[in-house]
Design a protein around this motif. Sequence first.
Motif, PDB file in Angstrom:
ATOM      1  N   PRO A   1     -42.592 -18.743 -46.521  1.00 20.48           N
ATOM      2  CA  PRO A   1     -42.573 -18.556 -45.072  1.00 20.48           C
ATOM      3  C   PRO A   1     -43.715 -19.282 -44.372  1.00 20.48           C
TER       4      PRO A   1
ATOM      5  N   THR B   1     -39.496 -20.084 -38.562  1.00 16.48           N
ATOM      6  CA  THR B   1     -39.420 -19.079 -39.618  1.00 16.48           C
ATOM      7  C   THR B   1     -40.488 -18.029 -39.381  1.00 16.48           C
ATOM      8  N   THR B   2     -40.422 -16.927 -40.147  1.00 17.14           N
ATOM      9  CA  THR B   2     -41.424 -15.880 -40.014  1.00 17.14           C
ATOM     10  C   THR B   2     -42.822 -16.453 -40.222  1.00 17.14           C
TER      11      THR B   2
ATOM     12  N   ARG C   1     -35.476 -17.510 -30.043  1.00 19.23           N
ATOM     13  CA  ARG C   1     -36.744 -16.858 -30.385  1.00 19.23           C
ATOM     14  C   ARG C   1     -37.394 -16.240 -29.149  1.00 19.23           C
TER      15      ARG C   1
ATOM     16  N   SER D   1     -31.814 -13.380 -32.623  1.00 22.04           N
ATOM     17  CA  SER D   1     -31.670 -14.117 -33.873  1.00 22.04           C
ATOM     18  C   SER D   1     -30.277 -14.718 -33.927  1.00 22.04           C
TER      19      SER D   1
ATOM     20  N   THR E   1     -30.535 -12.326 -38.302  1.00 21.39           N
ATOM     21  CA  THR E   1     -31.556 -11.383 -38.728  1.00 21.39           C
ATOM     22  C   THR E   1     -31.398 -10.063 -37.981  1.00 21.39           C
TER      23      THR E   1
ATOM     24  N   ARG F   1     -43.162  -9.835 -37.718  1.00 18.37           N
ATOM     25  CA  ARG F   1     -42.907 -11.263 -37.946  1.00 18.37           C
ATOM     26  C   ARG F   1     -41.596 -11.419 -38.692  1.00 18.37           C
ATOM     27  N   HIS F   2     -40.623 -12.032 -38.036  1.00 15.85           N
ATOM     28  CA  HIS F   2     -39.296 -12.148 -38.628  1.00 15.85           C
ATOM     29  C   HIS F   2     -38.701 -13.530 -38.351  1.00 15.85           C
ATOM     30  N   ASP F   3     -37.818 -13.954 -39.243  1.00 12.66           N
ATOM     31  CA  ASP F   3     -37.141 -15.234 -39.071  1.00 12.66           C
ATOM     32  C   ASP F   3     -36.099 -15.129 -37.960  1.00 12.66           C
TER      33      ASP F   3
ATOM     34  N   CYS G   1     -33.838 -17.190 -37.694  1.00  7.43           N
ATOM     35  CA  CYS G   1     -32.643 -17.631 -38.418  1.00  7.43           C
ATOM     36  C   CYS G   1     -32.963 -17.640 -39.908  1.00  7.43           C
ATOM     37  N   VAL G   2     -32.544 -16.595 -40.623  1.00  2.00           N
ATOM     38  CA  VAL G   2     -32.855 -16.515 -42.054  1.00  2.00           C
ATOM     39  C   VAL G   2     -32.133 -17.597 -42.851  1.00  2.00           C
TER      40      VAL G   2
ATOM     41  N   ARG H   1     -34.373 -20.659 -44.577  1.00  2.00           N
ATOM     42  CA  ARG H   1     -35.003 -20.510 -45.896  1.00  2.00           C
ATOM     43  C   ARG H   1     -34.011 -20.109 -46.978  1.00  2.00           C
TER      44      ARG H   1
END
Length: 363
Positions: A50, A56-57, A202, A207, A305, A329-331, A333-334, A337
Amino acid sequence: MSHNTFGHLFRVTTWGESHGPALGAVVDGCPPRIALTDSGIQHWLDRRKPGQSRFTTQRREPDQVKILSGVVPGPEPGSWTTTGTPISMMIENVDQRSKDYSEIRTSYRPGHADFTYDAKYGIRDHRGGGRSSARETAARVAAGGVARAVIPGVTIRGALVQIGPHRIDRSRWDWNAVDDNPFFSPDPGIVPVWEDYLDGIRKAGSSIGAVIEVVAEGVPAGWGAPVYGKLDQDIAGGMMSINAVKAVEIGAGFAAAELRGEENADEMRIGPDGRPVFLSNHAGGILGGISTGAPVVVRFAVKPTSSILTPRRSINAEGEEVDVSTKGRHDPCVGIRAVPIGEAMLACILADHYLRHRGQVGG
């Protein structure tokens, strides 16, 4: 019954939680005398870790892998040779912020596994989701680094092909571009579109989902098995086991439903080397559960997410109706990764089928 292990001959068990002291993987069934290096495995973890872009996160984890067993030192520093015994690897967590989750200790995030974990076990780790966190996938990527060393002559590459409604232009596909942008995009032209789109997502505290494509080249004809040991069956199951994945397709996938028989069937000719050549690859390199020798192609869709700032209606463990928004703290768009994760899963499944094939028919 704990279901933390996958594979038959090449078996991977992952352990650890998002906010625990460490996580890792145990790889059992790796043949002896396989050359490994610290840098070779670390390379794949570095692609997944990350905090590498604003998309990303921002959790800062070095994701430094430590090989604890199953190897003896090789001729150079940081090189190893497998012994045929279980290979245990550990990745320490160093940047947890569990307090970010204190407000959802008893509340269920809509779209997340909070409710189902509680319903099954009667207890859950609210700190980052515990085992349901995508942090668990770091261990899979480490195992995938071992798997790549097991498979002879196979190249596995992944790319992000869609974010939200925005798809790449496949006529501009360039594998060399994948590592030159923060999205693993094979189409450089889509990068500014995705940047603007994700900045808006964001800033809105929301998300979005994505689609990832993974391709394995060099897989010979014959890997897999009919009926209950199909190669595509195991690939689909492996990809579905990745956090937030909601759909998987092989080759043409759902688009095959729109094709006529003569369009979908991959016609064959004899190549210059006397081996069969497929004139198309709607089957994604697999027929009857067995590899054809054409590239193995799999795509999977990742949902948005679940941890977002936007308030949503939910309930808590006491049966009260609540509104939930997730800080921390979060992505946004997961799926970004998920590219190296999909590569790692395909590597592990192919390593397993390579060993199963060799065990049944030799070679």
